[in-house]
Design an enzyme around this catalytic site. Structure first.
Site, PDB file in Angstrom:
ATOM      1  N   LYS A  82      32.259 -27.903 -32.733  1.00  0.00           N
ATOM      2  CA  LYS A  82      31.180 -28.677 -32.099  1.00  0.00           C
ATOM      3  C   LYS A  82      31.286 -28.503 -30.580  1.00  0.00           C
ATOM      4  O   LYS A  82      32.404 -28.524 -30.032  1.00  0.00           O
ATOM      5  CB  LYS A  82      31.351 -30.153 -32.487  1.00  0.00           C
ATOM      6  CG  LYS A  82      30.249 -31.081 -32.013  1.00  0.00           C
ATOM      7  CD  LYS A  82      30.510 -32.501 -32.522  1.00  0.00           C
ATOM      8  CE  LYS A  82      29.417 -33.490 -32.186  1.00  0.00           C
ATOM      9  NZ  LYS A  82      29.669 -34.843 -32.720  1.00  0.00           N
ATOM     10  N   SER A 157      25.822 -36.732 -35.391  1.00  0.00           N
ATOM     11  CA  SER A 157      25.519 -35.791 -34.346  1.00  0.00           C
ATOM     12  C   SER A 157      26.142 -34.420 -34.556  1.00  0.00           C
ATOM     13  O   SER A 157      25.758 -33.467 -33.883  1.00  0.00           O
ATOM     14  CB  SER A 157      26.010 -36.354 -33.001  1.00  0.00           C
ATOM     15  OG  SER A 157      27.409 -36.505 -32.998  1.00  0.00           O
ATOM     16  N   SER A 181      29.206 -39.613 -37.258  1.00  0.00           N
ATOM     17  CA  SER A 181      28.725 -38.265 -36.945  1.00  0.00           C
ATOM     18  C   SER A 181      29.402 -37.106 -37.653  1.00  0.00           C
ATOM     19  O   SER A 181      28.939 -35.969 -37.525  1.00  0.00           O
ATOM     20  CB  SER A 181      28.803 -38.021 -35.442  1.00  0.00           C
ATOM     21  OG  SER A 181      27.687 -38.577 -34.831  1.00  0.00           O
TER      22      SER A 181
HETATM   23  N1  GLN Z   1      24.562 -42.078 -34.891  1.00  0.00           N
HETATM   24  C1  GLN Z   1      25.509 -42.866 -34.150  1.00  0.00           C
HETATM   25  C2  GLN Z   1      25.077 -42.935 -32.714  1.00  0.00           C
HETATM   26  O1  GLN Z   1      24.067 -42.382 -32.412  1.00  0.00           O
HETATM   27  C3  GLN Z   1      26.881 -42.286 -34.275  1.00  0.00           C
HETATM   28  C4  GLN Z   1      27.071 -41.102 -33.416  1.00  0.00           C
HETATM   29  C5  GLN Z   1      28.439 -40.510 -33.542  1.00  0.00           C
HETATM   30  O2  GLN Z   1      29.187 -40.815 -34.470  1.00  0.00           O
HETATM   31  N2  GLN Z   1      28.787 -39.707 -32.558  1.00  0.00           N
HETATM   32  O3  GLN Z   1      25.724 -43.544 -31.909  1.00  0.00           O
END
Ligand code: GLN
Length: 527
Positions: A82, A157, A181
């Protein structure tokens, strides 16, 4: 023979050990696959085929020199990362315009360890900007498509990583999980994703979003691969003040040995709060099938309650945005990344430079969160918001502690729905935030959890989309070993990977667009 890009890490390792293939063959198979498929999927933000081939040659030299296959299991295995992990001599953009040309000054600890394991670096994967999102649509650069249906999101994400593993564009990947994420995109793409106990993988050199919630973790084709990836990067790191001293178990070895008998007598809790409004019917059905399966294997399934679950989204969005507003202060146009240069700013006003660089460098969602977080931390509001949210966090930790006094492991859906359509939730940030309703409380409680694919939607209908459904398994602190073993038995019993594959065959590309689905049809399917 199956194409090499379809094999798991442990299968590839077996072939490398027997000297039946070389890492250069595996790497070439992935590079060809990326060239063919990634223009449709958009898993990667950057790839480096030359470097990958160099890594592969080096790995082959290590393998040749070692007798009896006594080299690390990741030797010669092509992985993607990532784009939030610093890796020296690569750009790390965090999918943000503000870091578009940022070169990593050093290796993050995870990358350092992967290099020590002789991995092959394929490239950096797409993500929501600064890991804020649940669909990878918040990337400043491109939209990643779900390999099961390219009109749908891969989740987020870490969507680029999950889509890449699912489409055979890498043998495995590393993502990060602040509120879901890793698990949510793994669920939406039909692969395995693990978020470990807070502090067991170093965060050193990983761009911070919300420091008390962020954790690194693997996304893989199966549970054993996930165990291999976890073991290769876990461990205490003096460079990370939140790193934890603990005993690293031989996760792959334990997973290899795990048989059905380990489920017998286990108490598996199913939280009633995870089966409420908003849960897609087919997701519900598949999780219920696994509940029955647990019973058949001799486990005791118990309905439990995590009574404060309904506050977790609110608490998370106060804590995560507050920490993000502070972590993102450093992007000021002076020290890092993008600087807005405007000829009209003749006065050289510093404040104007800060404001313009941040306004133009950050995307909409990131700015929304900075504003929310700055507000929550401001004088007069701190007690009402941040402090309150921290108290709710304590309640959630207690909910889980109480639950783990009654059960050994907790299970439920990873995400309330299967993959949604690109654009479906972008106009309504709150509906997007609800995609993490079952994953967020685990980060608040610092617990380990993972998602494994357990079935697909629309099985009995010829018109409905066939999309993967993920089950989440949640374990007590540091019980990754037991969690992985339970996941392995369920994986073997369900046999998802043998039954289902994303439709990335030749004709899929001839059609050029993948399958489409009727949105109305799917909303009728929500409980
Ligand atoms: N979807 C969640 C957010 O937008 C979690 C994101 C993540 O785990 N990085 O904060």
């Amino acid at each position: 023979m199956q194409p090499l890009y379809e094999l798991t890490i442990h299968e590839l390792n077996g072939l490398l050990k027997k000297k039946e293939i070389k890492s250069v063959d595996i790497t070439k198979s992935y590079i060809d696959r990326i060239k063919k498929i990634d223009p449709v999927i958009n898993s990667y933000l950057s790839i480096d085929p030359e470097r990958a081939m160099d890594d592969a040659k080096m790995a082959d030299t290590v393998i040749e020199k070692t007798s009896d296959g006594d080299f690390p299991e990741l030797t010669g295995i092509p992985l993607s990362i990532k784009d939030i992990y610093l890796m020296k001599d690569t750009k790390t953009t965090c999918a943000s315009k503000i870091l578009e040309n940022f070169n990593s000054p050093y290796d993050s600890t995870v990358i350092k360890k992967l290099k020590e394991n002789n991995f092959v670096f394929l490239g950096k994967t797409n993500m929501d900007e600064f890991a804020m999102g649940s669909s990878t649509e918040n990337s400043a650069f491109k939209i990643t498509k779900n390999p099961w249906d390219t009109s749908r999101v891969p989740g987020g994400s870490s969507g680029g990583s999950a889509a890449g593993v699912s489409a055979g564009l890498c043998a495995g990947s590393f993502g990060t999980d602040t509120g879901g994420s890793i698990r949510q995109p793994a669920s939406l793409c039909g692969v395995v994703g693990l978020k470990p106990t807070y502090g067991i993988i170093s965060r050193y050199g990983i761009i911070a979003f919300s420091s008390s919630l962020d954790q690194a973790g693997p996304i893989a084709k199966d549970v054993l691969d996930c165990a291999i990836l976890l073991k290769s990067v876990a461990g205490y790191d003096k460079n990370d003040h939140t790193s934890r001293k603990f005993e690293i178990k031989d996760y792959p070895e334990l997973v290899r040995k795990a048989g059905k008998s380990i489920i017998k007598g286990l108490k598996i809790g199913f939280p009633v709060e995870f089966f409420s409004e908003g849960l897609e019917k087919d997701v519900y059905k598949k999780i219920m099938d696994v509940k029955e399966l647990f019973k058949d294997l001799g486990a005791q399934t118990i309905d439990i309650s995590l009574p404060d679950t309904s506050y977790s989204i609110a608490a998370y969005y106060v804590i995560a945005t507050s920490e993000a507003s502070s972590n993102l202060e450093r992007y000021d146009g002076i020290r890092y990344g993008y600087r807005f240069i405007d000829d009209k700013n003749k006065t050289g006003d510093l404040n104007e430079l800060f404001v313009n660089s941040r306004t133009k460098g950050f995307g909409k969602e990131v700015k929304r969160r900075i504003m929310l977080g700055t507000f929550a931390l401001s004088a007069g509001y701190y007690d009402a918001y941040y402090k309150k949210a921290s108290l709710v966090r304590k309640l959630i930790i207690k909910n889980y502690k109480d639950a783990f006094n009654k059960v050994d492991m907790i299970a439920g859906p990873t995400s309330p729905t299967a993959a949604f359509l690109i654009g479906e939730k972008m106009i309504d940030p709150l509906s997007m935030y609800l995609s993490d309703i079952y994953t967020i409380s685990i980060n608040l409680a610092y617990l380990p959890a993972m998602s494994i694919p357990v079935g697909i939607t629309g099985e009995n209908s010829s018109s409905a989309s066939k999309l993967p459904v993920g089950m989440q398994i949640i374990a007590p602190w540091l019980a990754e070993d037991k969690m992985l073993c339970v996941a392995k038995v369920i994986e073997d019993t369900v046999g998802f990977a043998e039954k289902y594959k994303p439709p990335l065959h030749e004709s899929f590309f001839d059609e050029g667009k993948g399958r489409t689905a009727d949105m109305a049809d799917r909303s009728a399917n929500i409980k």
